[in-house]
Design a protein around this motif. Sequence first.
Motif, PDB file in Angstrom:
ATOM      1  N   ILE A   7      52.972  15.374 -20.165  1.00  0.00           N
ATOM      2  CA  ILE A   7      52.876  14.170 -19.325  1.00  0.00           C
ATOM      3  C   ILE A   7      54.099  13.284 -19.543  1.00  0.00           C
ATOM      4  CG2 ILE A   7      51.568  12.037 -18.944  1.00  0.00           C
ATOM      5  CD1 ILE A   7      49.010  13.756 -19.545  1.00  0.00           C
ATOM      6  N   GLY A   8      54.548  13.193 -20.785  1.00  0.00           N
ATOM      7  CA  GLY A   8      55.746  12.403 -21.068  1.00  0.00           C
ATOM      8  C   GLY A   8      56.993  12.942 -20.377  1.00  0.00           C
ATOM      9  N   MET A   9      57.056  14.255 -20.233  1.00  0.00           N
ATOM     10  CA  MET A   9      58.227  14.858 -19.590  1.00  0.00           C
ATOM     11  C   MET A   9      58.144  14.865 -18.068  1.00  0.00           C
ATOM     12  SD  MET A   9      59.261  18.071 -22.021  1.00  0.00           S
ATOM     13  CE  MET A   9      57.662  18.557 -22.663  1.00  0.00           C
ATOM     14  N   LEU A  10      56.940  14.993 -17.524  1.00  0.00           N
ATOM     15  CA  LEU A  10      56.802  15.147 -16.071  1.00  0.00           C
ATOM     16  C   LEU A  10      56.028  14.022 -15.398  1.00  0.00           C
ATOM     17  CD1 LEU A  10      56.010  18.979 -16.029  1.00  0.00           C
ATOM     18  CD2 LEU A  10      58.214  17.851 -15.682  1.00  0.00           C
ATOM     19  N   GLY A  11      55.491  13.115 -16.193  1.00  0.00           N
ATOM     20  CA  GLY A  11      54.648  12.051 -15.657  1.00  0.00           C
ATOM     21  C   GLY A  11      55.361  11.041 -14.785  1.00  0.00           C
ATOM     22  N   HIS A  12      56.689  11.025 -14.814  1.00  0.00           N
ATOM     23  CA  HIS A  12      57.433  10.093 -13.969  1.00  0.00           C
ATOM     24  C   HIS A  12      57.410  10.509 -12.501  1.00  0.00           C
ATOM     25  CE1 HIS A  12      60.310  13.270 -14.894  1.00  0.00           C
ATOM     26  NE2 HIS A  12      60.951  12.906 -13.806  1.00  0.00           N
ATOM     27  N   LEU A  13      57.003  11.734 -12.232  1.00  0.00           N
ATOM     28  CA  LEU A  13      56.904  12.193 -10.841  1.00  0.00           C
ATOM     29  C   LEU A  13      55.637  11.634 -10.201  1.00  0.00           C
ATOM     30  CD1 LEU A  13      57.878  15.938 -11.380  1.00  0.00           C
ATOM     31  CD2 LEU A  13      59.319  14.139 -10.389  1.00  0.00           C
ATOM     32  N   GLU A  14      55.763  11.228  -8.968  1.00  0.00           N
ATOM     33  CA  GLU A  14      54.601  10.739  -8.214  1.00  0.00           C
ATOM     34  C   GLU A  14      53.709  11.928  -7.847  1.00  0.00           C
ATOM     35  OE1 GLU A  14      53.949   7.550  -7.621  1.00  0.00           O
ATOM     36  OE2 GLU A  14      55.807   6.924  -8.623  1.00  0.00           O
ATOM     37  N   VAL A  15      52.431  11.658  -7.619  1.00  0.00           N
ATOM     38  CA  VAL A  15      51.482  12.710  -7.263  1.00  0.00           C
ATOM     39  C   VAL A  15      51.958  13.462  -6.017  1.00  0.00           C
ATOM     40  CG1 VAL A  15      49.113  13.185  -6.507  1.00  0.00           C
ATOM     41  CG2 VAL A  15      49.530  11.568  -8.367  1.00  0.00           C
ATOM     42  N   ALA A  16      52.454  12.734  -5.037  1.00  0.00           N
ATOM     43  CA  ALA A  16      52.928  13.373  -3.798  1.00  0.00           C
ATOM     44  C   ALA A  16      54.115  14.298  -4.089  1.00  0.00           C
ATOM     45  CB  ALA A  16      53.312  12.321  -2.768  1.00  0.00           C
TER      46      ALA A  16
END
Length: 161
Positions: free
Chosen positions: A136-145
């Motif tokens: 989550i720390g590595m990829l959580g900056h991406l929006e759900v869309a």
Amino acid sequence: MATSEPQALVTLDQETRLHEDDHHSIKLWLRLLTCSSLIESRLRTSLRETFDTTLPRFDFLAQLERTPNGLTMGELSRRMMVSGGNISGIATQLVNEGLVERSPLPDNRRTVLVKLTPKGARTFAQMAEEHEHWIIGMLGHLEVAEVDQLMVLLSRVKEGL
């Protein structure tokens, strides 16, 4: 005496091989490989620093966590896509640490079944929780869309393979 100024660290990755006129498929391949390598490298470091373990050992425990009745050494080898010798070495280490147990199958004494011990299940649960936080720390900056769009596009890539 001349002093040298600190040089900026240059991250070398697979994309440094790119040329402007490379085919778009090559550019995509190297971007995917770079992202995968960066994520894997960070996971390896985090597992080593936090749990004094390796990614193959984590993967081994994850396979067993998904199948509470255990797996044979051959099944583990196929699922992890590594040789039986690699699986055997990891299994021996994890048995010695009390995280897994091996036992022969009743109907085929030459086939060994591997299962998590209660200690192994607790240990893996701690690792899996941290692993989730790292991802989550590595990829959580991406929006759900954005994630949904990537998933659709990567599904098309996968189907083409």
